[in-house]
Structures are given as structure tokens and as C-alpha cells.
Design an enzyme around this catalytic site. Structure first.
Site, PDB file in Angstrom:
ATOM      1  N   GLU A 148       0.890  -1.153   0.033  1.00 34.90           N
ATOM      2  CA  GLU A 148      -0.082  -0.018   0.036  1.00 34.90           C
ATOM      3  C   GLU A 148       0.799   1.239  -0.024  1.00 34.90           C
ATOM      4  OE1 GLU A 148      -3.308  -0.181   2.807  1.00 34.90           O
ATOM      5  OE2 GLU A 148      -4.043  -1.898   1.596  1.00 34.90           O
TER       6      GLU A 148
ATOM      7  N   GLU B 291      -4.568  -8.914  -0.617  1.00 35.96           N
ATOM      8  CA  GLU B 291      -5.500  -8.596   0.500  1.00 35.96           C
ATOM      9  C   GLU B 291      -7.079  -8.669  -0.018  1.00 35.96           C
ATOM     10  OE1 GLU B 291      -4.500  -5.620   3.323  1.00 35.96           O
ATOM     11  OE2 GLU B 291      -2.298  -5.907   2.930  1.00 35.96           O
TER      12      GLU B 291
HETATM   13  O1  AHR Z   1      -5.071  -6.218   6.657  1.00 37.64           O
HETATM   14  C1  AHR Z   1      -5.320  -5.065   7.443  1.00 37.64           C
HETATM   15  C2  AHR Z   1      -4.495  -3.923   6.710  1.00 37.64           C
HETATM   16  O2  AHR Z   1      -5.353  -3.605   5.462  1.00 37.64           O
HETATM   17  C3  AHR Z   1      -3.207  -4.157   6.301  1.00 37.64           C
HETATM   18  O3  AHR Z   1      -2.303  -3.839   6.843  1.00 37.64           O
HETATM   19  C4  AHR Z   1      -3.128  -3.171   4.926  1.00 37.64           C
HETATM   20  O4  AHR Z   1      -2.155  -3.546   3.921  1.00 37.64           O
HETATM   21  C5  AHR Z   1      -4.689  -3.128   4.901  1.00 37.64           C
HETATM   22  O5  AHR Z   1      -5.048  -1.684   4.563  1.00 37.64           O
END
Ligand code: AHR
Length: 512
Positions: A193, A315
């Protein structure tokens, strides 16, 4: 809203014997691509009690452990056949300095986990502990390296430390720390991110930074790395466009994050206390990922028509309010049958895009967001989502079988159309066909007819996950409320399969 009520009313007010009727036609001879097993990947971040308490308790703990890993969790995870595990973050990755997590425990410095509640960590779970865990689970490690606050040198040395078998300085340091052979880590994330917690960068700047960091991640002993650029969030198509243009083939993969979440500001809604309207909204939001994936792929196709750069959804999953009474910033949430549906619908959908979508990592493994496992002290429960990953793993590396599917759709809040049936089929290398089905309808059975194009089949058996309510979940007091059972509702009749699915149920069928 009105449309939702009208269409739902149609579902709810029909006579009790009314049921859904759906038709599927599978084309067993038209399978071309494999469902990449890495779509079943997992993610474990230093966040809340995912690592400390959930996976790792250390060798001195009273909780039964195997070399410091919780034995109950380890044994449960083995059954999932996890193909890859992403670590150490998430946002944590861009503040993590790996050298603090090697060597004798007593010498490891403590650190503040600034992203997640300011918790103090002792660095007892570091590179060796993570990579040895991957060996125990027989899964590939996916290391997410620090670009936001780390140096090029730091990342280059990490690669050398875990991958060099020669007489290099970092290989020598690893041997001093008790590990002779290199682990050969293939998957490397270059930041996480980077548009947000990973450095608040613009895509043009990150592209240059990626090129610089990736240059110094060397190949040791012919172990070619698979380098993954920090990709877009949800609908940020410009991020993908700029990276594809400026980095192109210098990356092997580009990531994407998509959460099934409502309202980043304020309440995201309770994980357990929700109504039918919320449930159907969740299905719609989860399925919206299909358009998002398609649009990112469209951009990638423009720059990379040969599909050499992979899309890595590293994710995804549901994000609800933290459970009342738990530590703020630790993202501990319960997991109901609704979450199981999100997992089932998502996995069924991901299979279709396997040509470009080569990895997905649900967030997260234990005690965080849509987890597989919840722990409290020495207790452990398996979540409904765990059961879906265990039931669906038959699709890993099997050939994707195309299908046509006809079913009723319901209009839900935000004007999304939600099909009442989700399905996917594959054939494994032994010729066994598996079909996974989800009857989304909370109230009605679904009578599904499946035409398998005259395939000669002799037997069918199945397993089902359902519960009395979509809100049902497993607790430490009642850990087996939602668990799979044998399914006897599928019959082979004149070459066709007829499946009587109860309301709100998810089924896996094995056909031979
Ligand atoms: O999964 C939780 C958080 O969500 C992670 O650390 C981040 O990459 C995303 O914003």
C-alpha cells in the site's frame, strides 16, 4: 432501497413450499486453464494477536506448542493445504526492520507496532520463525519487504540472507544463527500500500522506487525471484495504469487490495448482529470485485497482451467493527455463516480469472479480520470461513471447467443485482470433477439441475456447510455450531445431476 424490498418481498412472501430453480451446464471438455493453487493463499500480519498468541506462543508457554508454534493451530492449518503465506504485513511491513528479528531472543530489540494499537512487540517471531513455519505447513513464503521506511540495502541483504547458499556475508550470518541451507524464497513484495501506510507515494514516484529496489534483489543460486509491485486499492485504476506503463515487465506481479466493507469512516457494521438486508448487501459488495478485477485486467491487457505480469489480490475479505471488549486497533472480529458465503462466492469467482489472477491472500490467518481461526488463551475455534477453505481446496491446481449458469437475481441495497446461486467446477489430475455451489437465498431451497455434457459419471458425494441462521458463528463456548456435514441431496439421474440445496447452504460435490 425500494427495489430491494420489492424484489426481496417477492422472495419472502412466496408460499413456504416455493423454491429457487436453477440450471447449470458444465463443459468438461473445454477446460483450458488451471486454477492456480495460490488463489488459496493466506496472510499473517503482525497485527493484534494474529502472530503473537494466535500462531506463536514461544517454547516456554503453557499452551501446548511445537517449537513455539501453537500445536492446535498448526494442526488445523495443515488441513487447509495452504499454498502460500504472506508476511509480515500489511502496513506493518513498511516499518519492519528484519535484522531486529534474528539472532538470540535476548538480543532482539523491542519495537512499537505504530500501525496497530501501539502494541509493544519483542521481535521473537522473525525471519527464521516465519520461514520454518512455512516449512512445517509445506507452503511457499511470500515476504513483503519494507520500502516505505527501509533502505534498498536492507532489502537486498534480506534476500541474500534467506536465499544465498554461497559463502556470502549474509549467508554466513544466517549460519551463525543456526540455519545452514537457504530457504529459497521466491515471492517478494516490494512495499505494501505504497499509496497509503506504505509511504503515501504517488504512482509515478513509486514506479521509480520499485525499479530501484527491485534491481538489487538478486538471484542467488538460480532461484529466480517473483517480484510483486505494491498495487492499487479497489477502484484506483490510475495506479495500475501508471505502474503498467512505467514498470511493465520489470515486475512479475502487481497487487490489488479489495475488502468487503461499508464506510471506511464510522461504523462498518457488526460482524454478528445484522439483518437480511445487510446480508444481501454484503453479497453484492463482495461480488462487485468481479468488475474491479475486470477493469484492472483490461488495463494490464493493454500494456501486457501476453499476460506475463500477474495480478495478485494479496488482501481481500470482510472488514467489520471490532468485537466489543477487544483491544482497539487489533481488528478482532467474529465470523458468521455470512462470512462463509463471502469466501465461497469470492473463490468461485476468482477461479474464472486464473489466467491473469495468479494469487489471492485472504486477510487474515488468525484473530484478525476474516480469519480462519480465533484463539483465546489456550482455546481455539475454527471459523465458518476456515471450513470453506478446507472444503474448496479440492480446486487447487485443477483444470477450470467453464459453465453456463441460470438462476434468479435479487436487487439489493445500492442497486446491485445478486444472483441466488454461485458455482464453479474443476477437474483434477486424477479425472475427478468437483463442483462447489452456494445457495445464497436465506429462505428458500434451490433445486439445481446440472448438465455435464454426457460425461460418464458413476458416483456423486458431497459435503455441506449451513446453519439455522445466517448470523450463526462458532464461539469458545460453542465451537461446533457451524461445521461441515455429509450432504446427501445430490443424485445422478440419466446423466444429469440434480441437487436439492437447502436455503443458505454451501456444498462441495465430488463426481467420479
Ligand atoms: O489487513 C489489514 C490492513 O489492511 C493491512 O495492514 C493493510 O495493507 C490494509 O490496509
Amino acid at each position: 432501497m425500494r427495489a430491494f424490498f420489492l424484489s426481496l418481498l417477492a422472495v419472502i412472501t412466496l408460499p413456504v413450499f416455493a423454491q429457487q430453480v436453477s440450471n447449470i451446464r458444465v463443459y468438461p471438455d473445454q477446460g483450458k486453464q488451471k486454477i492456480n493453487k495460490h488463489i488459496y493463499g493466506q496472510f499473517a500480519e503482525h497485527l493484534g494477536t494474529c502472530i503473537y498468541g494466535g500462531l506463536w506462543v514461544g517454547t516456554n508457554s503453557d499452551i501446548p506448542n511445537t517449537q513455539g508454534y501453537r500445536t492446535d493451530v498448526l494442526e488445523a492449518l495443515k488441513k487447509l493445504q495452504i499454498p502460500n503465506l504472506r508476511w509480515p504485513g500489511g502496513c506493518f511491513a513498511d516499518e519492519y526492520h528484519w535484522m531486529d528479528g534474528i539472532g538470540p531472543y535476548a538480543n532482539r530489540p523491542k519495537m512499537v507496532n505504530n500501525n496497530w494499537g501501539g502494541t509493544i512487540e519483542d521481535n521473537s517471531f522473525g525471519t527464521h520463525e516465519f520461514l520454518n513455519l512455512c516449512e512445517l505447513l509445506n507452503c511457499e513464503p511470500y515476504v513483503s519487504a519494507n520500502v516505505g521506511s527501509g533502505s534498498v540495502e536492507e532489502m537486498a541483504k534480506w534476500v541474500e540472507y534467506v536465499n544465498s547458499d554461497g559463502d556470502s556475508p549474509m549467508a554466513r550470518l544466517r549460519r551463525q544463527n543456526g540455519r545452514d541451507k537457504a530457504w529459497k524464497v521466491k515471492f517478494w513484495g516490494v512495499g505494501n500500500e505504497s499509496w497509503g501506510c506504505g509511504g503515501s507515494m504517488r504512482p509515478e514516484y513509486y514506479s521509480d522506487l520499485y525499479r530501484r529496489y527491485a534491481t538489487y534483489c538478486r538471484t542467488f543460486d538460480n532461484n529466480r525471484l517473483f517480484k510483486i509491485a505494491s498495487g492499487a486499492s479497489d477502484y484506483d485504476y490510475n495506479w495500475t495504469e501508471v505502474l503498467m506503463k512505467n514498470i511493465g515487465r520489470q515486475m512479475d506481479g502487481i497487487s490489488l487490495h479489495y475488502y468487503t466493507v461499508s464506510g471506511w469512516d464510522g461504523s462498518k457494521g457488526s460482524a454478528t448482529d445484522f439483518n437480511k438486508e445487510d446480508y444481501y448487501w454484503t453479497m453484492g459488495k463482495c461480488l462487485e470485485i468481479e468488475n474491479v478485477i475486470k477493469k484492472h485486467i483490461e488495463i494490464m491487457d493493454k500494456y501486457d497482451p501476453k499476460k506475463q505480469v500477474a495480478l495478485m489480490l494479496d488482501e481481500w475479505g470482510t472488514w467489520w467493527d471490532e468485537e466489543p471488549g477487544t483491544t482497539r486497533g487489533h481488528l478482532f472480529q467474529q465470523n458468521t455463516l455470512r462470512d462463509a458465503f463471502v469466501a465461497a462466492l469470492s473463490l468461485n469467482l476468482f477461479h474464472k480469472y486464473s489466467e491473469r489472477l495468479q494469487m489471492a491472500n485472504i486477510a487474515q490467518l488468525a484473530n484478525v479480520l476474516q480469519s480462519m481461526i480465533l484463539t483465546k488463551g489456550n482455546q481455539m475455534v475454527l471459523t465458518p470461513t476456515y471450513h470453506i477453505f478446507e472444503m474448496f481446496n479440492v480446486h487447487q491446481d485443477a483444470t477450470f471447467l467453464p459453465m453456463d449458469l441460470m438462476c434468479e437475481k435479487v436487487n439489493v441495497r445500492d442497486n446491485r443485482q445478486v444472483p441466488m446461486l454461485s458455482a464453479s467446477a474443476s477437474r483434477n489430475d486424477k479425472g475427478v470433477i468437483h463442483i462447489t455451489l452456494a445457495n445464497v437465498d436465506a429462505d428458500k431451497n434451490n433445486q439445481v439441475t446440472i448438465d455435464l455434457d454426457n460425461t460418464n459419471l458413476k458416483s456423486v458425494n458431497g459435503r455441506i456447510l449451513t446453519a439455522s441462521s445466517i448470523n450463526d458463528h462458532n464461539t469458545f463456548e460453542n465451537p461446533n455450531k457451524v461445521k461441515p456435514a455429509t450432504f446427501n441431496g445430490a443424485k445422478l439421474e440419466k446423466g444429469k445431476l440434480s441437487v436439492n440445496m437447502p436455503a443458505k447452504s454451501i456444498v462441495v460435490l465430488e463426481l467420479k
